[in-house]
Design an enzyme around this catalytic site. Structure first.
Site, mmCIF file in Angstrom:
data_model
loop_
_atom_site.group_PDB
_atom_site.id
_atom_site.type_symbol
_atom_site.label_atom_id
_atom_site.label_comp_id
_atom_site.label_asym_id
_atom_site.label_seq_id
_atom_site.Cartn_x
_atom_site.Cartn_y
_atom_site.Cartn_z
ATOM 1 N N TYR A 141 0.842 -1.197 0.000
ATOM 2 C CA TYR A 141 0.000 0.000 0.000
ATOM 3 C C TYR A 141 0.880 1.252 0.000
ATOM 4 O O TYR A 141 1.534 1.566 0.999
ATOM 5 C CB TYR A 141 -0.925 0.033 1.212
ATOM 6 C CG TYR A 141 -1.931 -1.096 1.293
ATOM 7 C CD1 TYR A 141 -2.209 -1.903 0.193
ATOM 8 C CD2 TYR A 141 -2.613 -1.350 2.473
ATOM 9 C CE1 TYR A 141 -3.129 -2.933 0.284
ATOM 10 C CE2 TYR A 141 -3.544 -2.382 2.565
ATOM 11 C CZ TYR A 141 -3.790 -3.172 1.470
ATOM 12 O OH TYR A 141 -4.706 -4.198 1.560
ATOM 13 N N SER B 102 -13.167 -4.602 1.271
ATOM 14 C CA SER B 102 -14.084 -3.997 0.295
ATOM 15 C C SER B 102 -15.542 -4.372 0.557
ATOM 16 O O SER B 102 -16.277 -4.745 -0.366
ATOM 17 C CB SER B 102 -13.689 -4.379 -1.143
ATOM 18 O OG SER B 102 -12.418 -3.875 -1.460
ATOM 19 N N GLY C 205 -16.798 1.049 -3.187
ATOM 20 C CA GLY C 205 -17.558 2.277 -3.362
ATOM 21 C C GLY C 205 -18.848 2.104 -4.125
ATOM 22 O O GLY C 205 -19.681 3.011 -4.156
ATOM 23 N N ALA D 32 -22.650 2.327 -2.169
ATOM 24 C CA ALA D 32 -22.791 3.586 -1.434
ATOM 25 C C ALA D 32 -23.888 4.394 -2.112
ATOM 26 O O ALA D 32 -24.404 4.007 -3.159
ATOM 27 C CB ALA D 32 -21.470 4.356 -1.429
#
Length: 338
Positions: free
Chosen positions: A57, A202, A207, A210
């Site tokens: 990351y 996740s 995303g 949402a």
């Protein structure tokens, strides 16, 4: 009564953890350093006590930020990181050799400004190294006191069982959400049998789950979602939007946001499931934390199960390169379409 804490190994943590990938990379430009540190600090202040990062990351930057921002509060959080998947000379590599795992751990300990990592995962299986050898290196690190628990990530039930035969596996990290149900094929049952926590990354569908959902039309050019996750490509994305109508209706019924509904659904799938949503947004950070307070009825969970049946998702979960790096089981219809 409050929120019931959940176990990883013999430790108990708040049931919603914080994924620390996208503060550094993946879904657009990294957060400015001061904002990333403020978000990490705020997470502890809100009550997050399970932080999940990895060597890859930000090519170590996520670990550095955690060490710099939170090193002085190390006793307040359960810390997870990962090895094997790395970047060398600008290229992603898999290196599960015992000596590479031990060297990666030493580097992570320095970046994280700690003398022990609570949970250290093999981020991906290395096809050139037997899983037993890689897990053996984790066992050595446990014996040396450098890590507390061993974990695996994005692997199937067979790898989990083989690894657990060498050393107890405290956690399996898998993508798991209403939109991605693959752990239900075999991994969840293996986790239950072995006393292994399932860390669901996740859980908000990168995303998608949402309100409003992540819109590829608004993605930054460095956002990896369209490139690596085909469901966000134009030929598939619009076909997935109808799935959200039921989620929105159910969220209204449950008195929560769509993201909270998605996280609460993962929590409802078993007492050993711990979702770790990530975010760069302080409002979402607080919203995700409060998802642990949302309780769905068995009937609501069943309705969501049916509405988000695996075959209803349009498009592959990973591109071919990504799929080749994991051993998580696939549904027959995915194999047929692959």
């Amino acid at each position: 009564m409050g929120v019931q804490r959940r176990k990883i190994g013999d430790r108990e943590v708040y049931p919603v953890g914080l994924g620390c990938m996208n503060i550094c990379h993946a879904y657009g430009p990294p957060l400015p350093e001061d904002e990333a540190k403020a978000l990490l600090t705020r997470s502890l202040d809100l009550g997050y006590d399970f932080l999940d990062t990895a060597t890859i990351y930000g090519v170590g930057r996520s670990e550095e930020l955690i060490g710099e921002a939170l090193g002085h509060r190390r006793q307040e959080y359960f810390l997870a990181s990962k090895c094997v998947l790395d970047v060398r000379d600008g290229e992603r590599v898999l290196d599960g050799r015992p000596e590479a795992i031990k060297a990666a751990c030493e580097a992570s300990l320095k970046r994280l400004k700690t003398d022990v990592i609570d949970l250290y995962y093999l981020h991906r299986p290395d096809p050139n190294v037997p899983i037993e050898d890689s897990v053996g290196a984790l066992a050595d690190l446990v014996s040396e006191g450098k890590i507390r628990f061993a974990g695996l990530s994005e692997m199937g039930a067979e790898d989990l069982r083989r690894g657990a035969a060498v050393h107890p596996i405290a956690a399996m990290q898998s993508e798991y959400s209403l939109w991605v149900r693959n752990p239900e094929i075999a991994v969840m049952q293996a986790c239950e049998e072995l006393g292994t926590a399932l860390v669901a990354f996740s859980p908000v569908g990168r995303g998608f789950l949402a309100d409003p959902p992540a819109d590829p039309a608004n993605f930054h050019e460095t956002d990896m979602r369209v490139r690596a996750f085909p469901r966000f490509r134009p030929e598939y994305y619009s076909g997935n939007l109808p799935l959200l109508a039921e989620a929105k209706a159910m969220a209204e019924e449950a008195g929560c946001s769509v993201a909270q509904l998605a996280i609460a659904w993962t929590l409802a799938k078993g007492p050993n499931v711990l979702p770790i949503p990530g975010t760069t947004n302080l409002k979402h950070l607080e919203e995700n934390h409060r998802a642990a307070e949302v309780t769905l009825t068995p009937e609501q969970v069943a309705r969501l199960d049916a509405h988000f049946a695996p075959e209803r998702a349009v498009g592959p979960r990973y591109n071919r390169i990504g799929q080749a790096t994991v051993t998580t089981e696939m549904y027959d219809f995915e194999k047929a379409n692959g």
